[in-house]
Scaffold this active site. Structure first.
Site, PDB file in Angstrom:
ATOM      1  N   THR A  20     -19.849 -19.574  35.215  1.00 30.05           N
ATOM      2  CA  THR A  20     -18.719 -20.317  34.636  1.00 30.05           C
ATOM      3  C   THR A  20     -17.855 -21.016  35.690  1.00 30.05           C
ATOM      4  O   THR A  20     -16.675 -21.235  35.457  1.00 30.05           O
ATOM      5  CB  THR A  20     -17.831 -19.367  33.785  1.00 30.05           C
ATOM      6  N   ASP A  52     -20.749 -14.571  34.532  1.00 30.71           N
ATOM      7  CA  ASP A  52     -20.244 -14.533  35.907  1.00 30.71           C
ATOM      8  C   ASP A  52     -19.089 -15.519  36.070  1.00 30.71           C
ATOM      9  O   ASP A  52     -19.210 -16.691  35.698  1.00 30.71           O
ATOM     10  CB  ASP A  52     -21.367 -14.905  36.887  1.00 30.71           C
ATOM     11  N   TYR A  57     -12.527 -20.059  40.622  1.00 33.31           N
ATOM     12  CA  TYR A  57     -13.038 -21.154  39.781  1.00 33.31           C
ATOM     13  C   TYR A  57     -11.890 -21.708  38.935  1.00 33.31           C
ATOM     14  O   TYR A  57     -11.631 -21.261  37.810  1.00 33.31           O
ATOM     15  CB  TYR A  57     -14.182 -20.671  38.880  1.00 33.31           C
ATOM     16  N   TYR A 202     -27.560 -17.223  42.331  1.00 35.82           N
ATOM     17  CA  TYR A 202     -26.770 -18.322  41.746  1.00 35.82           C
ATOM     18  C   TYR A 202     -27.384 -19.698  42.021  1.00 35.82           C
ATOM     19  O   TYR A 202     -28.234 -19.842  42.897  1.00 35.82           O
ATOM     20  CB  TYR A 202     -25.314 -18.239  42.173  1.00 35.82           C
ATOM     21  N   GLY A 279     -25.416 -22.224  35.396  1.00 37.55           N
ATOM     22  CA  GLY A 279     -24.120 -22.813  35.086  1.00 37.55           C
ATOM     23  C   GLY A 279     -24.225 -23.763  33.909  1.00 37.55           C
ATOM     24  O   GLY A 279     -25.105 -24.614  33.863  1.00 37.55           O
ATOM     25  N   ALA A 280     -23.326 -23.605  32.923  1.00 37.18           N
ATOM     26  CA  ALA A 280     -23.291 -24.533  31.790  1.00 37.18           C
ATOM     27  C   ALA A 280     -21.848 -24.652  31.334  1.00 37.18           C
ATOM     28  O   ALA A 280     -21.056 -23.726  31.496  1.00 37.18           O
ATOM     29  CB  ALA A 280     -24.168 -24.030  30.650  1.00 37.18           C
ATOM     30  N   ARG A 281     -21.508 -25.798  30.795  1.00 37.21           N
ATOM     31  CA  ARG A 281     -20.132 -25.970  30.303  1.00 37.21           C
ATOM     32  C   ARG A 281     -20.080 -26.623  28.931  1.00 37.21           C
ATOM     33  O   ARG A 281     -19.008 -26.868  28.385  1.00 37.21           O
ATOM     34  CB  ARG A 281     -19.312 -26.766  31.295  1.00 37.21           C
TER      35      ARG A 281
HETATM   36  P1  NAP Z   1     -26.509 -24.540  38.431  1.00 38.13           P
HETATM   37  O1  NAP Z   1     -26.791 -23.468  37.463  1.00 38.13           O
HETATM   38  O2  NAP Z   1     -27.513 -24.788  39.475  1.00 38.13           O
HETATM   39  O3  NAP Z   1     -26.224 -25.930  37.702  1.00 38.13           O
HETATM   40  C1  NAP Z   1     -25.217 -26.016  36.727  1.00 38.13           C
HETATM   41  C2  NAP Z   1     -25.093 -27.449  36.219  1.00 38.13           C
HETATM   42  O4  NAP Z   1     -26.331 -27.927  35.745  1.00 38.13           O
HETATM   43  C3  NAP Z   1     -24.193 -27.520  35.014  1.00 38.13           C
HETATM   44  O5  NAP Z   1     -22.822 -27.480  35.329  1.00 38.13           O
HETATM   45  C4  NAP Z   1     -24.638 -28.818  34.383  1.00 38.13           C
HETATM   46  O6  NAP Z   1     -24.038 -29.898  35.096  1.00 38.13           O
HETATM   47  C5  NAP Z   1     -26.130 -28.803  34.639  1.00 38.13           C
HETATM   48  N1  NAP Z   1     -26.865 -28.258  33.492  1.00 38.13           N
HETATM   49  C6  NAP Z   1     -26.897 -26.980  33.054  1.00 38.13           C
HETATM   50  N2  NAP Z   1     -27.679 -26.865  31.951  1.00 38.13           N
HETATM   51  C7  NAP Z   1     -28.131 -28.097  31.685  1.00 38.13           C
HETATM   52  C8  NAP Z   1     -28.977 -28.630  30.671  1.00 38.13           C
HETATM   53  N3  NAP Z   1     -29.508 -27.854  29.720  1.00 38.13           N
HETATM   54  N4  NAP Z   1     -29.239 -29.946  30.701  1.00 38.13           N
HETATM   55  C9  NAP Z   1     -28.709 -30.734  31.669  1.00 38.13           C
HETATM   56  N5  NAP Z   1     -27.899 -30.285  32.648  1.00 38.13           N
HETATM   57  C10 NAP Z   1     -27.615 -28.980  32.663  1.00 38.13           C
HETATM   58  O7  NAP Z   1     -25.168 -24.369  39.220  1.00 38.13           O
HETATM   59  P2  NAP Z   1     -23.954 -23.478  39.502  1.00 38.13           P
HETATM   60  O8  NAP Z   1     -22.979 -23.557  38.367  1.00 38.13           O
HETATM   61  O9  NAP Z   1     -23.525 -23.856  40.848  1.00 38.13           O
HETATM   62  O10 NAP Z   1     -24.468 -22.009  39.604  1.00 38.13           O
HETATM   63  C11 NAP Z   1     -24.435 -21.142  38.511  1.00 38.13           C
HETATM   64  C12 NAP Z   1     -23.323 -20.116  38.650  1.00 38.13           C
HETATM   65  O11 NAP Z   1     -23.523 -19.322  39.829  1.00 38.13           O
HETATM   66  C13 NAP Z   1     -21.893 -20.652  38.818  1.00 38.13           C
HETATM   67  O12 NAP Z   1     -21.340 -21.125  37.632  1.00 38.13           O
HETATM   68  C14 NAP Z   1     -21.218 -19.416  39.365  1.00 38.13           C
HETATM   69  O13 NAP Z   1     -20.968 -18.492  38.325  1.00 38.13           O
HETATM   70  C15 NAP Z   1     -22.284 -18.886  40.316  1.00 38.13           C
HETATM   71  N6  NAP Z   1     -22.060 -19.375  41.706  1.00 38.13           N
HETATM   72  C16 NAP Z   1     -21.617 -18.480  42.618  1.00 38.13           C
HETATM   73  C17 NAP Z   1     -21.360 -18.879  43.916  1.00 38.13           C
HETATM   74  C18 NAP Z   1     -20.883 -17.859  44.920  1.00 38.13           C
HETATM   75  O14 NAP Z   1     -20.407 -18.233  46.011  1.00 38.13           O
HETATM   76  N7  NAP Z   1     -21.000 -16.600  44.618  1.00 38.13           N
HETATM   77  C19 NAP Z   1     -21.548 -20.213  44.307  1.00 38.13           C
HETATM   78  C20 NAP Z   1     -22.039 -21.099  43.350  1.00 38.13           C
HETATM   79  C21 NAP Z   1     -22.283 -20.669  42.059  1.00 38.13           C
HETATM   80  P3  NAP Z   1     -23.192 -31.014  34.317  1.00 38.13           P
HETATM   81  O15 NAP Z   1     -22.312 -30.272  33.381  1.00 38.13           O
HETATM   82  O16 NAP Z   1     -22.462 -31.751  35.359  1.00 38.13           O
HETATM   83  O17 NAP Z   1     -24.195 -31.857  33.617  1.00 38.13           O
END
Ligand code: NAP
Length: 331
Positions: A20, A52, A57, A202, A279-281
């Site tokens: 999130t 998560d 955030y 992640y 990640g999804a929003r």
């Molecule tokens: P991710 O899962 O690699 O990508 C998320 C993005 O992909 C979404 O915001 C969306 O972008 C796009 N997306 C998701 N589903 C989709 C679909 N069905 N069709 C098209 N586009 C889609 O990235 P992430 O959010 O960086 O990583 C996931 C989670 O990991 C985070 O939210 C967080 O909870 C965690 N995280 C932790 C750390 C850490 O330091 N511990 C760092 C990074 C992330 P749009 O909305 O822009 O289209």
């Protein structure tokens, strides 16, 4: 949905977790709160129970949205949040894993999440200005008090995990990991397997690149971190998109699936991966989740995936751009 026990706990978590970060808005070009709550509900209705979040955030905003969304279903949700990033008045974060900071942050997070316990509490980044012993003992004290049910770390090296584990229990580790960013295979995932830690990885979609929805003319607005990510700039962006397109063709021809399902299946089948954070929003972005579970990749398929990526991505780059040296450092 597939589930895994968080090792050495009685927590059973879905193998896909909803991330999130984007829901908090910060570094993702803003957020729509009602869509965010609907996304969390859609995820829970799809069988995801692991959510998560982190105070950083959106300076508490993501946690508040999660708290709002899980009202009435708290006991069915595995809430993972984080600690030890403080932020200044501009919202810029910096590391602070001191005991006093940890003791303050847990109560702030519980209030925002509208709950009296956190299932998985993770040190967001290691803080070189605080002795590891102090951080670890503060986390252990929260565990002993019952405010948290499992202790995790994120972005720690194996050396740092070893040091932490001298002074505290440790249940989970959260590194970046996806088809394009595999550094965790060298050190973190082997360490997790050897020490019975559950890895919550992640960036499952490499910040949307592996969704298959991006085009060369895709743009990102405001403070979206992809504006600074070299993967999303020429000349690399075109290379990654060509790889995604070929992976999509492969997924369709071999399995009747799309690249997004392939990327998730690959992650879930990698040794040491407990759950993948996606990640999804928007609610529609959670739709494809169920299609990651009814097929399996064999060794030939994995080799073909690796071949496609190495042929197209000539100059790969990892997730390190997110924290250039000096970034997030203690004041
Ligand atoms: P991710 O899962 O690699 O990508 C998320 C993005 O992909 C979404 O915001 C969306 O972008 C796009 N997306 C998701 N589903 C989709 C679909 N069905 N069709 C098209 N586009 C889609 O990235 P992430 O959010 O960086 O990583 C996931 C989670 O990991 C985070 O939210 C967080 O909870 C965690 N995280 C932790 C750390 C850490 O330091 N511990 C760092 C990074 C992330 P749009 O909305 O822009 O289209």
């Amino acid at each position: 949905m597939e589930f895994r026990q968080i090792q050495n706990t009685d927590i059973r978590a879905s193998r896909i977790g909803l991330g999130t970060w984007a829901i908090g808005g910060w570094k993702w070009g803003g957020a729509d709160d009602d869509a965010a709550v609907a996304t969390i509900h859609r995820a829970l209705d799809s069988g995801i129970n692991l959510i998560d979040t982190a105070p950083a955030y959106g300076q508490g905003h993501s946690e508040e949205i999660v708290g709002r969304a899980i009202q009435g279903r708290r006991e069915r949700v595995v809430v993972a949040t984080k600690v030890a990033l403080e932020w200044d008045e501009r919202g810029e974060p910096w590391r602070n894993a001191s005991a006093s900071r940890i003791r303050k942050e847990i109560d702030d997070s519980l209030a925002r999440l509208q709950t009296d316990y956190v299932d998985i509490y993770q040190v967001h980044w290691p803080d070189p200005a605080t002795p590891m012993e102090e951080t670890a003992k503060a986390m252990q004290a929260l565990y002993d008090s019952g405010k948290i049910r499992a202790i995790g770390v994120s972005n720690f090296s194996s050396v740092q995990m070893n040091e932490f584990a001298k002074f505290s229990r440790l249940h989970t580790v959260q590194p970046p990991y996806n088809l394009f960013e595999r550094a965790a295979e060298r050190d973190i995932l082997p360490y997790a397997m050897a020490h019975s830690l559950t890895a919550l990885t992640y960036g499952a979609l490499c910040r949307g690149l592996l969704s298959g929805a991006m085009r060369e003319d895709s743009t990102f607005k405001g403070d979206d971190l992809r504006r600074a990510d070299p993967k999303f700039q020429p000349p690399r962006f075109a290379q990654y998109l060509r790889a995604v397109s070929r992976l999509d063709e492969f997924a369709r021809a071999r399995y009747g699936k799309r690249v997004l399902h392939l990327a998730l299946r690959w992650l879930l089948d990698q040794p040491g991966v407990g759950a993948a954070l996606w990640g999804a929003r928007r609610p529609d972005q959670v739709g494809p989740v169920s299609e990651a579970f009814d097929f399996a990749l064999d060794a030939n398929a994995k080799a073909e995936i690796d071949r496609i990526i190495s042929e197209e991505v000539k100059d790969p780059i990892g997730p390190e751009f997110m924290t250039p040296p000096g970034e997030l450092m203690p004041h």
